[in-house]
Design a protein around this motif. Structure first.
Motif, short mmCIF file in Angstrom:
data_model
loop_
_atom_site.label_atom_id
_atom_site.label_comp_id
_atom_site.label_asym_id
_atom_site.label_seq_id
_atom_site.Cartn_x
_atom_site.Cartn_y
_atom_site.Cartn_z
N ARG A 1 38.04 61.66 -17.97
CA ARG A 1 37.55 62.96 -18.45
C ARG A 1 38.39 64.08 -17.85
NH1 ARG A 1 36.36 66.23 -21.96
NH2 ARG A 1 34.72 67.70 -21.56
N LEU A 2 38.66 64.00 -16.57
CA LEU A 2 39.47 65.04 -15.92
C LEU A 2 40.90 65.03 -16.43
CD1 LEU A 2 38.04 64.76 -12.32
CD2 LEU A 2 37.78 66.69 -13.87
N ASP A 3 41.45 63.86 -16.70
CA ASP A 3 42.80 63.79 -17.25
C ASP A 3 42.88 64.48 -18.61
OD1 ASP A 3 43.74 62.41 -15.06
OD2 ASP A 3 43.67 60.44 -16.01
N SER B 1 46.70 51.89 -12.17
CA SER B 1 45.93 52.80 -13.03
C SER B 1 46.85 53.84 -13.67
CB SER B 1 44.85 53.53 -12.23
OG SER B 1 44.01 52.63 -11.60
N ASP B 2 47.76 54.38 -12.86
CA ASP B 2 48.71 55.36 -13.37
C ASP B 2 49.59 54.74 -14.46
OD1 ASP B 2 47.78 57.14 -11.39
OD2 ASP B 2 49.28 56.44 -9.96
N LEU C 1 31.83 54.81 -13.25
CA LEU C 1 31.69 56.26 -13.16
C LEU C 1 32.99 56.90 -12.71
CD1 LEU C 1 29.99 58.81 -13.35
CD2 LEU C 1 29.18 58.36 -11.03
N LYS C 2 33.64 56.31 -11.71
CA LYS C 2 34.92 56.85 -11.25
C LYS C 2 35.95 56.84 -12.37
CE LYS C 2 34.40 55.55 -6.41
NZ LYS C 2 34.86 54.65 -5.36
N GLU C 3 36.01 55.75 -13.14
CA GLU C 3 36.97 55.66 -14.24
C GLU C 3 36.66 56.69 -15.32
OE1 GLU C 3 37.00 51.61 -15.60
OE2 GLU C 3 37.83 50.88 -13.71
N GLU D 1 29.65 48.00 -9.94
CA GLU D 1 30.26 48.21 -11.25
C GLU D 1 29.96 49.62 -11.76
OE1 GLU D 1 28.40 45.07 -13.45
OE2 GLU D 1 30.15 43.78 -13.27
N ARG D 2 28.75 50.08 -11.53
CA ARG D 2 28.35 51.42 -11.97
C ARG D 2 29.23 52.46 -11.30
NH1 ARG D 2 22.47 52.00 -10.69
NH2 ARG D 2 22.44 50.04 -11.77
#
Length: 119
Positions: A114-116, A4-5, A107-109, A102-103
């Motif tokens: 958003r936080l990034d 992911s990073d 949501l985590k992604e 999946e939800r």
């Protein structure tokens, strides 16, 4: 650094998987596999960090984790606007179409992205 990073940093550079692969001597499929499996071999991490450093992308600042309080604050903001969001038929149908696992993953992604972008 995980897959992911790697994906976030690659996008910060504006590179495709193929372009990043060319820079480090790997195939597009290998980059895809790293990003989607979440695993980047330890032997490859210094190579990627060097590329990001050379291009003024600070890999260390991108890899911060959020505190529980920050995550809860974002979730609270979403919940406060839940009724407003559910007015949009497409949003409601999209949420309903996702399986629970999946939800949660989506949501985590969304929260992570958003936080990034808040920095």
């Amino acid at each position: 650094m995980n897959g992911s990073d790697l994906k976030v940093l690659r996008k910060k550079l504006g590179l495709s998987q193929e372009e990043l692969g060319e820079l480090v001597g790997l195939s597009k499929n290998t980059i895809y596999n790293y990003e989607n499996s979440g695993v980047v071999p330890k032997s490859k991490i210094p190579i990627f960090k060097k590329i990001f450093k050379e291009n003024n992308v600070d890999s260390n600042s991108e890899l911060r984790s959020i505190s529980e309080k920050e995550a809860l604050d974002v979730i609270e903001k979403i919940l406060l606007h839940e009724k407003e969001l559910m007015k949009y038929e497409n949003f409601y149908l999209w949420v309903k179409s996702l399986r629970t696992d999946e939800r949660n993953k989506t949501l985590k992604e969304v929260l992570k992205n958003r936080l990034d972008n808040l920095d």
